[in-house]
Motif scaffolding. Structure first.
Motif, PDB file in Angstrom:
ATOM      1  N   GLY A   1      44.953  45.844  42.974  1.00  0.00           N
ATOM      2  CA  GLY A   1      45.059  45.886  41.514  1.00  0.00           C
ATOM      3  C   GLY A   1      44.009  46.831  40.951  1.00  0.00           C
TER       4      GLY A   1
ATOM      5  N   THR B   1      37.466  42.516  41.055  1.00  0.00           N
ATOM      6  CA  THR B   1      38.805  41.962  40.789  1.00  0.00           C
ATOM      7  C   THR B   1      38.732  40.907  39.698  1.00  0.00           C
ATOM      8  OG1 THR B   1      39.735  42.499  42.934  1.00  0.00           O
ATOM      9  CG2 THR B   1      40.711  40.627  41.808  1.00  0.00           C
TER      10      THR B   1
ATOM     11  N   MET C   1      42.713  48.187  35.858  1.00  0.00           N
ATOM     12  CA  MET C   1      43.788  48.366  36.825  1.00  0.00           C
ATOM     13  C   MET C   1      43.912  49.859  37.173  1.00  0.00           C
ATOM     14  SD  MET C   1      47.498  46.668  36.440  1.00  0.00           S
ATOM     15  CE  MET C   1      47.950  47.778  35.116  1.00  0.00           C
TER      16      MET C   1
ATOM     17  N   GLY D   1      46.566  49.729  41.068  1.00  0.00           N
ATOM     18  CA  GLY D   1      47.658  48.797  41.362  1.00  0.00           C
ATOM     19  C   GLY D   1      48.617  48.645  40.200  1.00  0.00           C
ATOM     20  N   THR D   2      49.576  47.755  40.381  1.00  0.00           N
ATOM     21  CA  THR D   2      50.546  47.458  39.327  1.00  0.00           C
ATOM     22  C   THR D   2      50.180  46.107  38.706  1.00  0.00           C
ATOM     23  OG1 THR D   2      51.993  46.206  40.793  1.00  0.00           O
ATOM     24  CG2 THR D   2      52.345  48.603  40.693  1.00  0.00           C
TER      25      THR D   2
ATOM     26  N   GLN E   1      51.062  43.272  41.043  1.00  0.00           N
ATOM     27  CA  GLN E   1      50.084  43.088  42.127  1.00  0.00           C
ATOM     28  C   GLN E   1      48.821  42.410  41.626  1.00  0.00           C
ATOM     29  OE1 GLN E   1      49.487  47.168  43.335  1.00  0.00           O
ATOM     30  NE2 GLN E   1      50.389  46.778  45.338  1.00  0.00           N
ATOM     31  N   PHE E   2      48.296  42.918  40.503  1.00  0.00           N
ATOM     32  CA  PHE E   2      47.013  42.416  40.006  1.00  0.00           C
ATOM     33  C   PHE E   2      47.147  40.945  39.602  1.00  0.00           C
ATOM     34  CE2 PHE E   2      43.025  44.531  38.052  1.00  0.00           C
ATOM     35  CZ  PHE E   2      42.241  43.479  38.459  1.00  0.00           C
ATOM     36  N   ASN E   3      48.240  40.624  38.932  1.00  0.00           N
ATOM     37  CA  ASN E   3      48.442  39.252  38.487  1.00  0.00           C
ATOM     38  C   ASN E   3      48.547  38.304  39.684  1.00  0.00           C
ATOM     39  OD1 ASN E   3      48.972  37.341  36.298  1.00  0.00           O
ATOM     40  ND2 ASN E   3      51.013  37.198  37.198  1.00  0.00           N
TER      41      ASN E   3
ATOM     42  N   SER F   1      47.240  38.820  42.605  1.00  0.00           N
ATOM     43  CA  SER F   1      45.891  38.760  43.195  1.00  0.00           C
ATOM     44  C   SER F   1      45.042  37.713  42.478  1.00  0.00           C
ATOM     45  CB  SER F   1      45.207  40.127  43.081  1.00  0.00           C
ATOM     46  OG  SER F   1      45.888  41.088  43.843  1.00  0.00           O
TER      47      SER F   1
END
Ligand SMILES: [Zn+2]
Length: 264
Positions: free
Chosen positions: A120, A139, A148, A151-152, A155-157, A159
């Motif tokens: 992310g 993170t 961010m 990443g997208t 993905q970050f959410n 994570s």
């Protein structure tokens, strides 16, 4: 029992130093080698290794200097995906995979270490869970999350959700003192959340006394961190009225929260 020490570096970075029972030391994200060297100068501690969360220079910049100080004997762990110069033990994980090492105590005095892939902020970002300590780099921050860059939102959410699943008592050692700025945004975005308001008072007091607001805990973050509250209807309503947009899912909620914070 591990002891965790806080080494402030640059303007708002924290380098975390893990002291083991037999006086060995590990550092997490040593952006500045001299800071670590100076800290260890008159301490009865031997640096044996480095844990890196991601490739940014303010987290990796001290690797070469520390290797030089310790005759290239340091073990340097980090994510292989982030192409970091100086890793001796690259860790390869698929997105959102976790792995454990040190089952066989090859690192004496350190317990089992869990590594989780959390893309992310960067595509290879990893975090380390050692006992009830979470070293999460850029993170998860207290009251916020990293920008961010690679990443997208999906993905970050995901994570962040993985980190939120850790026990509430897990201590959160992020790499920056950004808490007050994050809480200023949080109280603006979610003005009806009393937990955030209360925590802002606590942290303002800590900073007023020149004390770190880190570590926080996963339990605290689940109550006050807007990026861990994206699933709530009240959060989605707040975003909906700010952006004048209908929110259909949590990822959209996360995307807008990140967008709002970026321009705050
Ligand atoms: Zn970073």
């Amino acid at each position: 029992m591990l002891k965790i020490h806080c080494l402030p570096a640059f303007t708002d970075n924290y380098i975390w130093l893990i002291e083991t029972p037999n006086k060995q030391a590990w550092v997490v994200d040593p952006g500045c080698g001299q800071t670590v060297e100076k800290y260890l100068e008159d301490k009865p501690l031997t640096l044996v290794g480095i844990l890196i969360t991601h490739h940014h220079h303010d987290h990796t910049g001290g690797i070469a200097h520390l290797q030089q100080c310790y005759q290239n004997n340091l073990k340097v762990y980090g994510p292989s995906k982030d192409n970091i110069v100086g890793l001796t033990h690259p860790l390869t994980l698929e997105d959102h995979q976790s792995l454990q090492f040190n089952h066989d105590a090859t690192l004496p005095d350190l317990p089992l270490i869990t590594v989780i892939s959390v893309p992310g902020h960067t595509k290879g970002h990893i975090v380390y869970v050692i006992d009830n300590h979470l070293f999460c780099g850029d993170t998860l921050f207290s009251g916020g999350c990293g920008r961010m860059f690679e990443g997208t939102p999906e993905q970050f959410n995901t994570s962040l959700q993985l980190l939120a699943e850790l026990p509430d008592t897990t201590k959160v050692y992020c790499a920056h003192e950004y808490t007050l700025a994050n809480l200023k945004f949080a109280t603006t975005a979610l003005p009806h959340n009393k937990d955030i308001e209360e925590y802002q008072h606590t942290c303002t007091e800590l900073r007023h006394n020149n004390r770190a607001t880190i570590p926080s805990t996963i339990g605290i973050e689940k109550r006050i961190n807007p990026f861990l509250l994206c699933h709530l209807e009240s959060t989605q309503n707040a975003l909906s009225s700010h952006f004048n947009e209908i929110i259909s899912d949590e990822v959209q909620s996360f995307t807008l929260m990140r967008q709002w914070k970026d321009s705050f």
